[in-house]
Design an enzyme around this catalytic site. Structure first.
Site, PDB file in Angstrom:
ATOM      1  N   CYS A   2       0.848  -1.182   0.000  1.00 19.68           N
ATOM      2  CA  CYS A   2       0.000   0.000   0.000  1.00 19.68           C
ATOM      3  C   CYS A   2       0.887   1.236   0.000  1.00 19.68           C
ATOM      4  CB  CYS A   2      -0.900   0.007   1.232  1.00 19.68           C
ATOM      5  SG  CYS A   2      -1.935  -1.456   1.400  1.00 19.68           S
ATOM      6  N   ARG A  27       2.589   0.947  -6.962  1.00 16.39           N
ATOM      7  CA  ARG A  27       2.772  -0.071  -5.932  1.00 16.39           C
ATOM      8  C   ARG A  27       1.620  -1.067  -5.901  1.00 16.39           C
ATOM      9  NH1 ARG A  27       6.567   1.333  -1.908  1.00 16.39           N
ATOM     10  NH2 ARG A  27       5.395   0.202  -0.340  1.00 16.39           N
ATOM     11  N   TRP A  75      -4.348  -1.802  -0.728  1.00 17.94           N
ATOM     12  CA  TRP A  75      -4.399  -3.084  -1.435  1.00 17.94           C
ATOM     13  C   TRP A  75      -5.046  -4.066  -0.470  1.00 17.94           C
ATOM     14  CZ3 TRP A  75      -2.285  -8.115  -1.317  1.00 17.94           C
ATOM     15  CH2 TRP A  75      -2.243  -8.792  -2.558  1.00 17.94           C
ATOM     16  N   ASN A  99      -0.114   0.623   6.696  1.00 18.49           N
ATOM     17  CA  ASN A  99       0.408  -0.435   5.836  1.00 18.49           C
ATOM     18  C   ASN A  99       0.820  -1.596   6.726  1.00 18.49           C
ATOM     19  OD1 ASN A  99       0.127   1.216   3.645  1.00 18.49           O
ATOM     20  ND2 ASN A  99       2.318   1.448   3.228  1.00 18.49           N
ATOM     21  N   GLY A 100       0.496  -2.811   6.313  1.00 20.73           N
ATOM     22  CA  GLY A 100       0.881  -3.978   7.101  1.00 20.73           C
ATOM     23  C   GLY A 100      -0.326  -4.792   7.517  1.00 20.73           C
ATOM     24  N   GLU A 478      11.715 -17.343 -15.243  1.00 23.82           N
ATOM     25  CA  GLU A 478      11.366 -15.929 -15.227  1.00 23.82           C
ATOM     26  C   GLU A 478      10.482 -15.560 -16.408  1.00 23.82           C
ATOM     27  OE1 GLU A 478      11.255 -11.839 -14.183  1.00 23.82           O
ATOM     28  OE2 GLU A 478      11.389 -13.745 -13.140  1.00 23.82           O
ATOM     29  N   LYS A 482       6.829 -13.689 -16.019  1.00 23.68           N
ATOM     30  CA  LYS A 482       6.497 -12.423 -16.667  1.00 23.68           C
ATOM     31  C   LYS A 482       5.197 -12.532 -17.452  1.00 23.68           C
ATOM     32  CE  LYS A 482       9.304  -9.712 -15.141  1.00 23.68           C
ATOM     33  NZ  LYS A 482       9.005 -10.499 -13.949  1.00 23.68           N
ATOM     34  N   GLU A 485       2.161 -12.798 -15.151  1.00 26.15           N
ATOM     35  CA  GLU A 485       1.964 -11.586 -14.359  1.00 26.15           C
ATOM     36  C   GLU A 485       1.131 -10.539 -15.085  1.00 26.15           C
ATOM     37  OE1 GLU A 485       5.559 -10.473 -11.348  1.00 26.15           O
ATOM     38  OE2 GLU A 485       6.077 -10.513 -13.466  1.00 26.15           O
ATOM     39  N   HIS A 501       7.816 -37.165 -18.238  1.00 26.70           N
ATOM     40  CA  HIS A 501       7.385 -37.577 -16.902  1.00 26.70           C
ATOM     41  C   HIS A 501       6.062 -36.926 -16.512  1.00 26.70           C
ATOM     42  CE1 HIS A 501      11.139 -39.711 -16.054  1.00 26.70           C
ATOM     43  NE2 HIS A 501      11.718 -38.739 -16.745  1.00 26.70           N
ATOM     44  N   LYS A 600       3.919  -3.911  -6.115  1.00 22.41           N
ATOM     45  CA  LYS A 600       5.341  -3.833  -6.430  1.00 22.41           C
ATOM     46  C   LYS A 600       6.196  -4.393  -5.309  1.00 22.41           C
ATOM     47  CE  LYS A 600       8.898  -2.771  -8.884  1.00 22.41           C
ATOM     48  NZ  LYS A 600       9.197  -3.597 -10.061  1.00 22.41           N
TER      49      LYS A 600
END
Length: 605
Positions: A2, A27, A75, A99-100, A478, A482, A485, A501, A600
């Site tokens: 946040c 963020r 958020w 925040n938290g 990665e 990406k 996301e 497999h 973020k």
């Protein structure tokens, strides 16, 4: 995660708060709000779900003036997305943003009999009411009593009804930075909100209280004793946090990668090999360890996977990569002979920070690779190697990944040299090849328009599979992250040898497979794996070096990168995979820089 902004001073507070919230939008958030002392010194709260633009529209109707206030982008964690759950929260004489996560909020609700008073579903409002119960005219005493009762992580900014012009702040884990300027006193969760006003700031120490007024900032411990803050300087300008003509921050940051690598590598070269003397990292850190443990989350963890594949064959010591959120709850096999490397762009990732603290408690020496100076992980590690990427605004990490890799490659080279696995000439050759990767990245960036056609087929599919062997497999992890996301396409990466497999059961007609084949010692086996998926109807995008021998028709799309030593192909490959994800998001008309549900910097569990 946040965003927080607070201001007290001579300027119009609403404008500064709303501008600051706009600069913190990257963020990740779902609602926004501000609270300020109005002309009559009463606290006025405005909050709304959706973008900061919605909040600005409402605030444009306000006609009074304000010189002190706090703002927040939320958020959702506790409670859904609603106006009531948005911050700030009012509770008696207290107005608070947070925040938290307050882990014992339910117990506090029962203990203080708050159920009938709560207007939201949030843990933050519970903290506000508890603080109000303790408030008897002394903000310091009330905050101290609150901190004695709550459990969890927090970054609070608080205003009290009878203290016009004053803001109080305190934190544990969740980051806060503050500064006093000619424009007044400011505090924020991120430097980007302060940069328009100052280049000088301090990181709020944990469990210390900051008091902001229009005339000064005071820092004190919980007993009220004055503390002198450690002032720091921002080493980038506001242009670094602007799009500068690019349609999205992500594309801009892809373009910035070559320069970011130069800024990270070149200052640490001495006589042609890596040197960390200016970073105060001694060679003894590298010579006395018997194993390496790399701890990180998400993209940073994928950089660690590349480092593992690079380091073990050269150093001949075990290298383990752990997901921080798992490591922090384990009983890890580490000791005083273990070098623990912590990787975090922000330096505030909560799981990574907890893992760092666990590693230190086990007696291990810790080396942090972070991008943000003065961040908590940087300050708590035994040693720190700063990357020089500048601010990264897009939620999907690009240049931070590249500079993390560059830092890890330089550490690998220095370790090999001081442990006598590389001669000086071999170390010089390694670093030369690392620098050669920079123009290779520039080549792929210049070809970005050619990458657009790659996504035409991808964006029509529900699934995409990445595969590779050795280092190529580490790269593919990665690439898959990406794509999922920012395009919301289900993407998974597999070691190509694992296809038989189970995974090959998912390969059907037109299913996209992105195959990375740049490692010469397993190239023939990778091509065999490509034939296997092609035989089952897959749509294959093949990535190889420029002069790799590949039969005509093997792949539907064949992308060639400049010829590099196998160890360094990750850098141009990273550009290609980032561009594929970027153009897939564009092709689906999605928000590239602020993908849904993501933030973020992850500062809550």
């Amino acid at each position: 995660m946040c965003g927080i902004i607070g201001y007290s001073g001579p300027l119009e507070a609403r404008d500064i708060l709303l501008t600051g919230l706009s600069q913190l939008e990257y963020r990740g958030y779902d609602s926004a709000g501000i609270a300020y002392f109005d002309t009559f010194s009463d606290i006025h709260v405005v909050k709304k779900i959706g973008k900061v633009a919605n909040l600005k529209s409402i605030c444009a109707l306000e006609t009074d003036t304000a010189h002190c206030g706090i703002g927040h982008t939320r958020w959702a964690t506790h409670g859904g997305v609603s106006d009531a759950n948005a911050h700030p929260h009012r509770a008696g004489k207290v107005t608070l943003i947070h925040n938290g996560i307050i882990e014992n909020y339910h117990g506090l609700t029962e203990e203080f009999d708050l159920e009938d008073q709560l207007a939201s579903q949030t843990d933050s409002e519970v903290a506000a009411w508890v603080l109000d119960r303790f408030y008897e005219g002394s903000p310091l005493d009330a905050i101290r009593h609150l901190l004695e009762r709550i459990q969890g992580s927090y970054g609070f900014c608080i205003m009290f009804d009878d203290r016009p012009g004053e803001i109080y702040a305190v934190r544990s884990i969740s980051p806060l930075v503050a500064s006093y300027t000619h424009s007044g006193a400011l505090i924020a969760s991120d430097l980007t909100a302060l940069i328009p006003y100052t280049r000088s700031y301090f990181v709020v120490p944990e469990h210390h209280i900051v008091k902001l007024t229009g005339y000064k900032i005071s820092l004190m411990d919980l007993e009220g004793n004055a503390v002198s803050p450690e002032m720091m300087k921002v080493d980038w300008n506001m242009d670094s946090a602007m799009k500068n003509g690019f349609p999205h921050f992500m594309l801009k940051e892809i373009h910035e990668q070559p320069e970011a690598l130069k800024q990270t590598i070149l200052p640490r070269m001495a006589k042609g090999i890596p040197d960390f003397e200016d970073d105060r990292i001694p060679d003894s850190l590298f010579t006395r360890c018997s194993q390496i443990h790399i701890i990180a989350c998400g993209t940073a963890m994928h950089a660690g996977m590349v480092a593992k594949a690079l380091m073990e064959p050269v150093l001949r010591i075990p290298v383990t990569v752990s997901i921080a959120s798992e490591f922090r709850y384990e009983d890890p096999l580490i000791d005083e002979k273990t070098l623990v490397m912590i990787i975090s762009q922000s330096g505030e990732t909560i799981d990574t920070l907890a893992a760092l603290r666990l590693a230190k408690s086990c007696g291990s020496m810790t080396l942090a690779i972070v991008n943000v100076k003065g961040s908590t992980i940087a300050r708590e590690s035994d040693y720190v190697l700063y990357t020089h990427a500048g601010p990264e605004i897009a939620v999907a990490s690009t240049k931070a990944y590249s500079v993390q890799l560059a830092a890890l490659y330089m550490i690998s080279c220095r370790m090999a040299f001081v442990r006598e696995k590389f001669t000086r000439s071999e170390a010089k050759a390694f670093l030369t090849e690392l620098l050669d990767a920079i123009p290779a990245m520039e080549t792929m960036i210049r070809k970005k328009e050619e990458e657009k056609h790659l996504v035409t087929h991808l964006i029509q599919q529900n699934d995409v599979f990445f595969m590779g062997r050795g280092l190529d497999y580490a790269f593919s992890l990665e690439g898959a992250l990406k794509l999922k996301e920012i395009s919301y396409i289900h993407a998974e990466a597999y070691a190509a040898g694992e296809l038989k497999h189970g995974t090959i059961a998912l390969i059907a007609s037109k299913v996209p497979v992105i195959a990375i084949a740049t490692q010469e010692h397993v190239f023939a086996k990778m091509i065999s794996n490509v034939r296997e998926v092609k035989a089952r109807g897959a749509f294959v995008i093949l990535l190889t070096k420029e002069h790799a021998a590949v039969e005509e028709g093997l792949a539907d799309i064949h992308i060639r990168i400049p010829d590099l030593d196998d160890r360094f192909t990750v850098f141009p490959i990273a550009v290609i995979l980032q561009l594929i994800a970027y153009y897939a998001s564009i092709g689906k008309n999605l928000d590239v820089d602020q993908p849904r549900n993501l933030a973020k910097s992850v500062t809550v569990e």
